[in-house]
Design a protein around this motif. Sequence first.
Motif, PDB file in Angstrom:
ATOM      1  N   ARG A  94      18.724  61.994  35.899  1.00  0.00           N
ATOM      2  CA  ARG A  94      19.268  61.561  37.398  1.00  0.00           C
ATOM      3  C   ARG A  94      20.562  60.535  36.941  1.00  0.00           C
ATOM      4  N   LEU A  95      19.884  59.621  35.978  1.00  0.00           N
ATOM      5  CA  LEU A  95      20.843  58.653  35.531  1.00  0.00           C
ATOM      6  C   LEU A  95      22.065  58.996  34.762  1.00  0.00           C
ATOM      7  N   GLU A  96      21.806  60.032  33.970  1.00  0.00           N
ATOM      8  CA  GLU A  96      22.832  60.594  33.167  1.00  0.00           C
ATOM      9  C   GLU A  96      23.920  61.389  33.995  1.00  0.00           C
ATOM     10  N   ARG A  97      23.391  62.239  34.858  1.00  0.00           N
ATOM     11  CA  ARG A  97      24.249  62.832  35.788  1.00  0.00           C
ATOM     12  C   ARG A  97      25.224  61.765  36.742  1.00  0.00           C
ATOM     13  N   MET A  98      24.470  60.580  37.089  1.00  0.00           N
ATOM     14  CA  MET A  98      25.119  59.635  37.896  1.00  0.00           C
ATOM     15  C   MET A  98      26.292  58.949  37.159  1.00  0.00           C
ATOM     16  N   PHE A  99      25.984  58.886  35.952  1.00  0.00           N
ATOM     17  CA  PHE A  99      27.110  57.873  35.171  1.00  0.00           C
ATOM     18  C   PHE A  99      27.964  58.813  34.633  1.00  0.00           C
ATOM     19  N   ARG A 100      27.359  60.031  34.247  1.00  0.00           N
ATOM     20  CA  ARG A 100      28.536  61.087  33.504  1.00  0.00           C
ATOM     21  C   ARG A 100      29.534  61.346  34.623  1.00  0.00           C
ATOM     22  N   ILE A 101      29.290  61.833  35.684  1.00  0.00           N
ATOM     23  CA  ILE A 101      30.306  62.040  36.884  1.00  0.00           C
ATOM     24  C   ILE A 101      31.139  60.763  37.410  1.00  0.00           C
ATOM     25  N   ASN A 102      30.396  59.781  37.673  1.00  0.00           N
ATOM     26  CA  ASN A 102      30.911  58.539  38.788  1.00  0.00           C
ATOM     27  C   ASN A 102      31.795  57.680  37.615  1.00  0.00           C
ATOM     28  N   VAL A 103      31.322  57.554  36.292  1.00  0.00           N
ATOM     29  CA  VAL A 103      31.971  56.616  35.577  1.00  0.00           C
ATOM     30  C   VAL A 103      32.596  57.483  34.370  1.00  0.00           C
ATOM     31  N   ILE A 104      32.117  58.032  33.566  1.00  0.00           N
ATOM     32  CA  ILE A 104      32.662  58.690  32.384  1.00  0.00           C
ATOM     33  C   ILE A 104      33.901  59.564  32.754  1.00  0.00           C
ATOM     34  N   GLY A 105      33.599  60.532  33.815  1.00  0.00           N
ATOM     35  CA  GLY A 105      34.470  61.357  34.201  1.00  0.00           C
ATOM     36  C   GLY A 105      35.810  60.467  34.868  1.00  0.00           C
ATOM     37  N   SER A 106      35.514  59.563  35.507  1.00  0.00           N
ATOM     38  CA  SER A 106      36.655  58.812  35.903  1.00  0.00           C
ATOM     39  C   SER A 106      37.662  58.204  34.773  1.00  0.00           C
ATOM     40  N   VAL A 107      36.727  57.645  33.693  1.00  0.00           N
ATOM     41  CA  VAL A 107      37.412  56.990  32.414  1.00  0.00           C
ATOM     42  C   VAL A 107      38.360  58.261  31.814  1.00  0.00           C
ATOM     43  N   VAL A 108      37.766  59.354  31.550  1.00  0.00           N
ATOM     44  CA  VAL A 108      38.416  60.539  30.706  1.00  0.00           C
ATOM     45  C   VAL A 108      39.476  60.970  31.627  1.00  0.00           C
ATOM     46  N   ALA A 109      39.524  60.926  33.030  1.00  0.00           N
ATOM     47  CA  ALA A 109      40.543  61.404  33.717  1.00  0.00           C
ATOM     48  C   ALA A 109      41.625  60.231  33.511  1.00  0.00           C
ATOM     49  N   ALA A 110      41.466  59.110  33.718  1.00  0.00           N
ATOM     50  CA  ALA A 110      42.330  57.877  33.527  1.00  0.00           C
ATOM     51  C   ALA A 110      42.941  58.065  32.155  1.00  0.00           C
ATOM     52  N   ARG A 111      42.304  58.414  31.254  1.00  0.00           N
ATOM     53  CA  ARG A 111      42.682  58.297  29.973  1.00  0.00           C
ATOM     54  C   ARG A 111      43.901  59.156  29.714  1.00  0.00           C
ATOM     55  N   GLU A 112      43.591  60.658  30.457  1.00  0.00           N
ATOM     56  CA  GLU A 112      44.621  61.617  30.483  1.00  0.00           C
ATOM     57  C   GLU A 112      45.855  61.249  31.214  1.00  0.00           C
ATOM     58  N   ALA A 113      45.618  60.604  32.429  1.00  0.00           N
ATOM     59  CA  ALA A 113      46.845  60.350  33.311  1.00  0.00           C
ATOM     60  C   ALA A 113      47.515  59.081  32.297  1.00  0.00           C
ATOM     61  N   VAL A 114      46.983  58.236  31.598  1.00  0.00           N
ATOM     62  CA  VAL A 114      47.586  57.107  30.899  1.00  0.00           C
ATOM     63  C   VAL A 114      48.355  57.896  29.690  1.00  0.00           C
ATOM     64  N   ARG A 115      47.864  58.868  29.205  1.00  0.00           N
ATOM     65  CA  ARG A 115      48.594  59.599  28.199  1.00  0.00           C
ATOM     66  C   ARG A 115      49.839  60.000  28.597  1.00  0.00           C
ATOM     67  N   ARG A 116      50.120  60.623  29.990  1.00  0.00           N
ATOM     68  CA  ARG A 116      51.268  61.187  30.400  1.00  0.00           C
ATOM     69  C   ARG A 116      52.047  60.238  31.331  1.00  0.00           C
ATOM     70  N   MET A 117      51.539  59.181  31.731  1.00  0.00           N
ATOM     71  CA  MET A 117      52.443  58.268  32.448  1.00  0.00           C
ATOM     72  C   MET A 117      52.970  57.037  31.655  1.00  0.00           C
ATOM     73  N   SER A 118      51.948  56.356  30.545  1.00  0.00           N
ATOM     74  CA  SER A 118      52.474  55.133  30.102  1.00  0.00           C
ATOM     75  C   SER A 118      53.929  55.406  29.296  1.00  0.00           C
ATOM     76  N   THR A 119      54.383  54.258  29.211  1.00  0.00           N
ATOM     77  CA  THR A 119      55.779  54.474  28.442  1.00  0.00           C
ATOM     78  C   THR A 119      55.274  54.353  27.213  1.00  0.00           C
ATOM     79  N   ARG A 120      54.427  53.713  26.599  1.00  0.00           N
ATOM     80  CA  ARG A 120      53.796  53.748  25.334  1.00  0.00           C
ATOM     81  C   ARG A 120      53.917  55.213  24.787  1.00  0.00           C
TER      82      ARG A 120
END
Length: 248
Positions: free
Chosen positions: A104-130
Amino acid sequence: MSDRVLVVTGGSRGIGRATALAAAADGFDVVFSYVSDAGAAESLVAEIGAAGGRAVAVRADVGVEADVLALFAAADAVGRVAGLVNNAGVVDRAARVDEMTVARLERMFRINVIGSVVAAREAVRRMSTRHGGRGGAIVNLSSAAALLGAPGQYVDYAAAKGAIDSFTVGLAREVAAEGVRVNAVRPGIIDTDIHASGGIPDRAEAMRGAIPMGRAGTAAECAAAVLWLLSDAASYTTGSIVTVSGGR
């Protein structure tokens, strides 16, 4: 190719759906993920299309990195990613911590936390001026549970949303000079079907007495806060968490 694509995770229902509708009305081309309800996803695409907007539905589980990559690849095919709303999340059946399994804990953090971090990573790679991007905005969905702890119900969910709060502030400061703003919306008791998925379908109504405003909030009210944070009206706002909880 669109110059204003918004990626919304978990867009087929609840706050994600309301956000997709509001964003499309505001001129975004919306690419959203869903996990299992293809009918709801198709209905949303059709509703946005009928109003003159454009939406693309992608079956993707944010807890699976390959699915997140596929979601952003679909967005790239539409145009320039200008925003991300990290909305996808899960709860579980009410339980004490001493009753929770590691699965249960692994599912909770995989979706709610890790998924959000990975999605943000992909967004930053596309949007950041860097990375050669032209800037953009990320809005994460937190929860009032991060402050209240959700004792006797889902302390694990509260802890996951606490992680989202910390992630929001840290990432905001990390990319502030790169044209990317990062904020969060912290909903309180909102009348959506997430309560049913946690085994308490009437929770929004039952909690009315604990809310100073005397009612549950709506998905549209949360979406309005999300759209403000995505907009130029919030151009000097980053690292902020906007609470939408009726005073609770």
